[in-house]
Design a protein around this motif. Structure first.
Motif, PDB file in Angstrom:
ATOM      1  N   ASN A  10       0.848  -1.184   0.000  1.00  0.00           N
ATOM      2  CA  ASN A  10       0.000   0.000   0.000  1.00  0.00           C
ATOM      3  C   ASN A  10       0.889   1.242   0.000  1.00  0.00           C
ATOM      4  OD1 ASN A  10      -1.793   2.083   0.451  1.00  0.00           O
ATOM      5  ND2 ASN A  10      -2.944   1.027   2.037  1.00  0.00           N
ATOM      6  N   THR A  11       0.856   1.996  -1.105  1.00  0.00           N
ATOM      7  CA  THR A  11       1.721   3.173  -1.225  1.00  0.00           C
ATOM      8  C   THR A  11       0.945   4.485  -1.076  1.00  0.00           C
ATOM      9  OG1 THR A  11       1.461   3.087  -3.639  1.00  0.00           O
ATOM     10  CG2 THR A  11       3.376   1.970  -2.699  1.00  0.00           C
ATOM     11  N   THR A  12      -0.286   4.403  -0.577  1.00  0.00           N
ATOM     12  CA  THR A  12      -1.059   5.634  -0.400  1.00  0.00           C
ATOM     13  C   THR A  12      -0.506   6.480   0.735  1.00  0.00           C
ATOM     14  OG1 THR A  12      -2.621   4.437   1.030  1.00  0.00           O
ATOM     15  CG2 THR A  12      -3.164   4.615  -1.318  1.00  0.00           C
ATOM     16  N   ALA A  13       0.147   5.832   1.691  1.00  0.00           N
ATOM     17  CA  ALA A  13       0.792   6.545   2.791  1.00  0.00           C
ATOM     18  C   ALA A  13       2.304   6.333   2.686  1.00  0.00           C
ATOM     19  CB  ALA A  13       0.261   6.024   4.126  1.00  0.00           C
ATOM     20  N   LYS A  14       3.045   6.903   3.604  1.00  0.00           N
ATOM     21  CA  LYS A  14       4.502   6.752   3.598  1.00  0.00           C
ATOM     22  C   LYS A  14       4.866   5.292   3.814  1.00  0.00           C
ATOM     23  CE  LYS A  14       8.723   8.411   5.789  1.00  0.00           C
ATOM     24  NZ  LYS A  14       9.308   9.294   6.833  1.00  0.00           N
ATOM     25  N   LEU A  15       5.829   4.834   3.036  1.00  0.00           N
ATOM     26  CA  LEU A  15       6.269   3.444   3.169  1.00  0.00           C
ATOM     27  C   LEU A  15       6.858   3.215   4.549  1.00  0.00           C
ATOM     28  CD1 LEU A  15       7.970   2.962  -0.322  1.00  0.00           C
ATOM     29  CD2 LEU A  15       5.937   1.767   0.504  1.00  0.00           C
ATOM     30  N   SER A  16       6.444   2.132   5.191  1.00  0.00           N
ATOM     31  CA  SER A  16       6.958   1.808   6.513  1.00  0.00           C
ATOM     32  C   SER A  16       8.154   0.868   6.402  1.00  0.00           C
ATOM     33  CB  SER A  16       5.858   1.143   7.353  1.00  0.00           C
ATOM     34  OG  SER A  16       5.540  -0.135   6.825  1.00  0.00           O
ATOM     35  N   GLU A  17       8.897   0.760   7.481  1.00  0.00           N
ATOM     36  CA  GLU A  17      10.019  -0.172   7.529  1.00  0.00           C
ATOM     37  C   GLU A  17       9.529  -1.601   7.350  1.00  0.00           C
ATOM     38  OE1 GLU A  17      13.856  -1.309   7.531  1.00  0.00           O
ATOM     39  OE2 GLU A  17      13.116   0.761   7.611  1.00  0.00           O
ATOM     40  N   CYS A  18       8.329  -1.865   7.838  1.00  0.00           N
ATOM     41  CA  CYS A  18       7.734  -3.202   7.688  1.00  0.00           C
ATOM     42  C   CYS A  18       7.468  -3.523   6.219  1.00  0.00           C
ATOM     43  CB  CYS A  18       6.436  -3.280   8.489  1.00  0.00           C
ATOM     44  SG  CYS A  18       5.644  -4.901   8.455  1.00  0.00           S
ATOM     45  N   ASP A  19       6.996  -2.508   5.449  1.00  0.00           N
ATOM     46  CA  ASP A  19       6.754  -2.707   4.022  1.00  0.00           C
ATOM     47  C   ASP A  19       8.045  -3.087   3.311  1.00  0.00           C
ATOM     48  OD1 ASP A  19       4.033  -2.069   4.139  1.00  0.00           O
ATOM     49  OD2 ASP A  19       4.433   0.075   3.931  1.00  0.00           O
ATOM     50  N   ILE A  20       9.100  -2.313   3.569  1.00  0.00           N
ATOM     51  CA  ILE A  20      10.383  -2.565   2.915  1.00  0.00           C
ATOM     52  C   ILE A  20      10.917  -3.933   3.312  1.00  0.00           C
ATOM     53  CG2 ILE A  20      12.748  -1.747   2.619  1.00  0.00           C
ATOM     54  CD1 ILE A  20      10.590   0.025   1.394  1.00  0.00           C
ATOM     55  N   GLN A  21      10.782  -4.268   4.603  1.00  0.00           N
ATOM     56  CA  GLN A  21      11.257  -5.561   5.081  1.00  0.00           C
ATOM     57  C   GLN A  21      10.523  -6.711   4.399  1.00  0.00           C
ATOM     58  OE1 GLN A  21      13.813  -6.078   6.954  1.00  0.00           O
ATOM     59  NE2 GLN A  21      13.597  -8.297   7.154  1.00  0.00           N
ATOM     60  N   SER A  22       9.216  -6.544   4.190  1.00  0.00           N
ATOM     61  CA  SER A  22       8.426  -7.594   3.548  1.00  0.00           C
ATOM     62  C   SER A  22       8.890  -7.824   2.111  1.00  0.00           C
ATOM     63  CB  SER A  22       6.943  -7.216   3.550  1.00  0.00           C
ATOM     64  OG  SER A  22       6.444  -7.140   4.864  1.00  0.00           O
ATOM     65  N   VAL A  23       9.154  -6.731   1.402  1.00  0.00           N
ATOM     66  CA  VAL A  23       9.613  -6.863   0.023  1.00  0.00           C
ATOM     67  C   VAL A  23      11.003  -7.486  -0.023  1.00  0.00           C
ATOM     68  CG1 VAL A  23      10.162  -5.641  -2.112  1.00  0.00           C
ATOM     69  CG2 VAL A  23       8.216  -4.905  -0.726  1.00  0.00           C
ATOM     70  N   MET A  24      11.887  -7.053   0.875  1.00  0.00           N
ATOM     71  CA  MET A  24      13.240  -7.611   0.892  1.00  0.00           C
ATOM     72  C   MET A  24      13.224  -9.090   1.240  1.00  0.00           C
ATOM     73  SD  MET A  24      15.140  -5.198  -0.147  1.00  0.00           S
ATOM     74  CE  MET A  24      16.741  -5.946   0.147  1.00  0.00           C
ATOM     75  N   GLU A  25      12.336  -9.488   2.118  1.00  0.00           N
ATOM     76  CA  GLU A  25      12.217 -10.919   2.450  1.00  0.00           C
ATOM     77  C   GLU A  25      11.740 -11.711   1.240  1.00  0.00           C
ATOM     78  OE1 GLU A  25       9.669 -11.158   5.822  1.00  0.00           O
ATOM     79  OE2 GLU A  25      11.176 -10.432   7.248  1.00  0.00           O
ATOM     80  N   LEU A  26      10.811 -11.124   0.477  1.00  0.00           N
ATOM     81  CA  LEU A  26      10.342 -11.786  -0.729  1.00  0.00           C
ATOM     82  C   LEU A  26      11.486 -11.950  -1.730  1.00  0.00           C
ATOM     83  CD1 LEU A  26       7.695 -12.769  -2.237  1.00  0.00           C
ATOM     84  CD2 LEU A  26       7.736 -10.533  -3.341  1.00  0.00           C
ATOM     85  N   ILE A  27      12.280 -10.886  -1.909  1.00  0.00           N
ATOM     86  CA  ILE A  27      13.417 -10.950  -2.828  1.00  0.00           C
ATOM     87  C   ILE A  27      14.437 -11.964  -2.341  1.00  0.00           C
ATOM     88  CG2 ILE A  27      15.366  -9.642  -3.770  1.00  0.00           C
ATOM     89  CD1 ILE A  27      13.542  -7.164  -3.712  1.00  0.00           C
ATOM     90  N   SER A  28      14.700 -11.986  -1.028  1.00  0.00           N
ATOM     91  CA  SER A  28      15.648 -12.953  -0.464  1.00  0.00           C
ATOM     92  C   SER A  28      15.173 -14.379  -0.708  1.00  0.00           C
ATOM     93  CB  SER A  28      15.815 -12.707   1.037  1.00  0.00           C
ATOM     94  OG  SER A  28      16.394 -11.448   1.282  1.00  0.00           O
ATOM     95  N   SER A  29      13.862 -14.592  -0.578  1.00  0.00           N
ATOM     96  CA  SER A  29      13.302 -15.914  -0.822  1.00  0.00           C
ATOM     97  C   SER A  29      13.486 -16.319  -2.279  1.00  0.00           C
ATOM     98  CB  SER A  29      11.810 -15.927  -0.461  1.00  0.00           C
ATOM     99  OG  SER A  29      11.203 -17.158  -0.812  1.00  0.00           O
TER     100      SER A  29
END
Length: 335
Positions: A197-216
């Motif tokens: 969800n990019t309607t608000a400021k990106l949270s650290e949790c958002d970035i972490q979730s994407v990085m975990e997906l990339i790591s996987s």
């Protein structure tokens, strides 16, 4: 989507990360955060902004036109998109061979050089570290059709932005209608997908979730492409036949409606015969072109289910406009 590139870009794992969403949805902001986070992890990461790489004239497909002109523009746009993927593939094969690129005439070379600069000369990494560091490509585009994302998936298997001009509101609304979000339940090759969800400021949790997906994805590279040419062609023919059959049925109904309308407007018999002939000739040409287009350009495989109903509706809309023009001409001649 990950691919292990042994002996090509060192022995480093490679990840092609598709950033899919509407214009101004926050993809570029997300990309900057991911690039920063990847750098802190010691990864080599580069942004691939399609808007910068593809010549401006190719994006004229945003102008909503009809018929053969739209198809011609769509084909050219598709060729530019494929050129971007070829550049990525060529970089993975020969990182330093920029001058040898065959697709240079179809992309902005200066923009491509900027894309790969950070990959060729990563900061804070010596040569040995750089050769082993994970390699991340962030592909920044709308990717609103599954077939667009599937091309990236195929490339991953094969190799085992601030916007200067605002996009018109009507264009974005049209893209909202077309956007088909990643669907892991329907398309197994979209399993490594996540929505942010990019309607608000990106949270650290958002970035972490994407990085975990990339790591996987990096930890689970895709299997090499299998030679399934015969099956692909069989799937292509089967799907094209189904689409053309359903389009034929829909066109017949539209012709019947047109003939009924003409009778209600008391069009003379000789003009009714002319109307029927023109409509049937138009239908035959339309179906012939549709079949050729499906067999030549579409990409259907067992792993990618096409929404036949959606394709039929879009195709028949083209015939319906031509049908209305023919009917209008005949009717007006008899007023």
């Amino acid at each position: 989507m990950a691919a292990e590139e042994a002996g090509v870009v060192g022995r480093a794992p490679v990840c092609l990360c598709v950033l899919c969403g509407l214009p101004a949805a926050g993809k570029s902001t997300l990309a900057r955060e991911l690039l920063s986070t990847a750098a802190r992890r010691g990864w080599r990461a580069g942004l691939v902004p399609y808007d910068d790489l593809i010549p401006e004239q190719a994006f004229q497909t945003r102008v909503l036109e009809d018929g053969a002109k739209l198809q011609e523009m769509h084909t050219e746009w598709k060729l530019h998109r494929q050129a971007v993927l070829r550049c990525i593939e060529q970089f993975l094969e020969k990182p330093q061979a920029l001058a040898e690129m065959q697709s240079s005439c179809q992309i902005n070379i200066a923009a491509w050089e900027r894309c790969i600069q950070a990959l060729l000369q990563p900061e804070a990494l010596d040569r040995t570290q750089a050769e082993r560091a994970p390699l991340l490509f962030l592909l920044d585009d709308n990717f609103y059709y599954p077939s667009m994302r599937y091309e990236v998936y195929q490339l991953a298997r094969k190799v085992n932005q601030s916007r200067s001009e605002p996009i018109p509101t009507e264009v974005i609304l049209e893209m909202v209608k077309r956007l088909e979000s990643p669907n892991p339940q329907k398309n197994s090759w979209e399993a490594h997908s996540i929505s942010v969800n990019t309607t608000a400021k990106l949270s650290e949790c958002d970035i972490q979730s994407v990085m975990e997906l990339i790591s996987s994805a990096l930890s689970n590279p895709l299997s090499p492409v299998e030679d399934n040419t015969e099956q692909t062609e069989a799937d292509r023919l089967k799907c094209a036949t189904s689409v053309v059959h359903q389009a034929d049925q829909a066109c017949r109904r539209l012709i019947s409606e047109a003939m009924k309308t003409a009778r209600e407007n008391q069009v003379p018999p000789e003009h009714m015969r002319s109307l029927a002939t023109q409509l049937n000739e138009s239908k035959a040409t339309f179906l012939q072109n549709l079949r050729r287009q499906l067999l030549q350009e579409a990409s259907f495989t067992q792993e990618e289910d096409i929404d036949v109903e959606r394709v039929v509706k879009r195709a028949v809309d083209v015939f319906d406009r031509e049908r209305k023009e023919i009917l209008s001409t005949i009717t007006n001649e008899n007023k």
